[in-house]
Scaffold this active site. Structure first.
Site, PDB file in Angstrom:
ATOM      1  N   ASP A  55       0.839  -1.208   0.000  1.00 34.95           N
ATOM      2  CA  ASP A  55       0.000   0.000   0.000  1.00 34.95           C
ATOM      3  C   ASP A  55       0.876   1.262   0.000  1.00 34.95           C
ATOM      4  OD1 ASP A  55       0.852  -0.176   2.623  1.00 34.95           O
ATOM      5  OD2 ASP A  55      -1.137   0.051   3.517  1.00 34.95           O
ATOM      6  N   ASP A  94      -0.982  -6.121   0.087  1.00 36.15           N
ATOM      7  CA  ASP A  94      -1.363  -5.444   1.335  1.00 36.15           C
ATOM      8  C   ASP A  94      -2.867  -5.261   1.436  1.00 36.15           C
ATOM      9  OD1 ASP A  94       0.751  -4.889   3.039  1.00 36.15           O
ATOM     10  OD2 ASP A  94       1.374  -3.114   1.904  1.00 36.15           O
ATOM     11  N   GLU A 124      -1.294  -5.254   8.909  1.00 38.28           N
ATOM     12  CA  GLU A 124      -0.449  -4.596   9.909  1.00 38.28           C
ATOM     13  C   GLU A 124      -1.110  -4.675  11.275  1.00 38.28           C
ATOM     14  OE1 GLU A 124       0.407  -0.568   8.768  1.00 38.28           O
ATOM     15  OE2 GLU A 124       1.079  -1.155   6.769  1.00 38.28           O
ATOM     16  N   GLU A 191       9.259  -4.116  10.363  1.00 39.43           N
ATOM     17  CA  GLU A 191       9.765  -2.871   9.782  1.00 39.43           C
ATOM     18  C   GLU A 191      10.373  -2.003  10.885  1.00 39.43           C
ATOM     19  OE1 GLU A 191       6.994  -0.854   7.215  1.00 39.43           O
ATOM     20  OE2 GLU A 191       8.236   0.953   7.081  1.00 39.43           O
TER      21      GLU A 191
HETATM   22  O1  KIV Z   1       3.536  -1.067   1.626  1.00 38.66           O
HETATM   23  C1  KIV Z   1       4.721  -1.413   1.636  1.00 38.66           C
HETATM   24  O2  KIV Z   1       5.496  -1.146   0.717  1.00 38.66           O
HETATM   25  C2  KIV Z   1       5.202  -2.152   2.790  1.00 38.66           C
HETATM   26  C3  KIV Z   1       6.700  -2.290   2.924  1.00 38.66           C
HETATM   27  C4  KIV Z   1       7.244  -1.043   3.512  1.00 38.66           C
HETATM   28  C5  KIV Z   1       7.063  -3.484   3.717  1.00 38.66           C
HETATM   29  O3  KIV Z   1       4.442  -2.585   3.599  1.00 38.66           O
END
Ligand code: KIV
Length: 275
Positions: A55, A94, A124, A191
């Protein structure tokens, strides 16, 4: 540019079981974010094992100031584009902000991403996600749980800050990770955590661990594609390295990233955080 992606894809598809075997064998694997078919094709050619339709596209493609405005329709659109360019990489997608605030909402939206072409969804959060992870897992949807700095919570966290730097926070991340694995999480992604914590967690967790700003010890590494090609709006984060140097083509930059992750030269100490 039109490219026939049905040809010239000799590699065997990367699966979750292959990633588990790589962890067991101590073999590093790579991940890059990607949002379209052509870059996906180039990543395939360079040997990138896993692709994250992140995302982060809200920031690097749409020009938003955070990932919060990204919708499930945006994610499905880009996941479908990546799938069309993909030959063999394992695709994670995501789940965007507020698309998984209840288990049933998560199931409905995860199904859309899987139907668009994802092989796994990423969410997340910590232990509060356990019921959701359990439900998705029981329904046959592989899940990656993203902990540490979780950008969808940027306003709650007070900025894009390193997480897990004190003992209490580190222990919380450890316990929440165990709860998510117990609930069925197949991959963990950390992260911006101290590299020592990244090492401890990678050794403690039975599932493959991907890191971004989490040190060199994680099983896999991920970077945002634009960052590793040196195309940034603003100052890049400490954990970023530009691989589009020394006269390389974009495909050679992807291959250089793969080589550096495999031989352990990326991330170097200057790309990592201390406790
Ligand atoms: O959205 C994204 O690119 C991520 C990375 C930072 C792991 O979640």
């Amino acid at each position: 540019m039109y490219t026939d992606t049905s040809v010239n894809q000799p590699r065997r598809p990367i699966t979750l079981s292959k990633l588990r075997k790589m962890k067991q064998a101590g073999e590093k694997f790579t991940c890059l974010t990607c949002y379209d078919a052509t870059f996906t094709y180039a990543m395939n050619q360079a040997g990138v094992e896993t692709i994250l339709v992140g995302d982060s596209l809200g920031m690097v493609v749409q020009g938003q100031d955070s990932t919060l405005p990204v919708t499930i329709d945006d994610m499905c659109y880009h996941t479908a584009a990546v799938k069309r360019g993909n030959g063999h990489a394992f695709i994670l997608a995501d789940m965007p902000f507020m698309s998984y605030s209840t288990p049933n909402q998560a199931l409905e939206n995860a199904a859309k991403l899987m139907q668009a072409g994802a092989h796994m969804v990423k969410l997340e959060g910590g232990a509060w996600l356990a019921d959701t992870v359990k439900l998705l897992s029981e329904r046959g949807i592989p899940v990656c749980a993203h902990l540490g700095l979780t950008p969808q919570a940027v306003h709650k966290l007070g900025g894009y800050k390193v997480q897990g730097q004190d003992q209490t926070q580190a222990e919380l991340i450890h316990q929440e990770s165990l709860a998510l694995v117990e609930a069925g999480a197949d991959i963990l992604l950390y992260e911006c955590i101290p590299s020592a914590l990244g090492k401890t967690l990678t050794e403690a967790m039975p599932v493959p661990v991907i890191g971004i700003g989490a040190g060199a010890a994680t099983d896999g590494q991920v970077l945002v594609m634009h960052d590793m090609l040196g195309v940034n709006i603003g100052r890049p984060a400490r954990f970023v390295k530009n691989f589009l140097t020394d006269g390389r083509t974009i495909e050679q930059a992807f291959a250089a990233y793969v080589a550096a992750v495999k031989d352990g030269s990326f991330p170097a100490p200057e790309h990592t955080f201390d406790a």
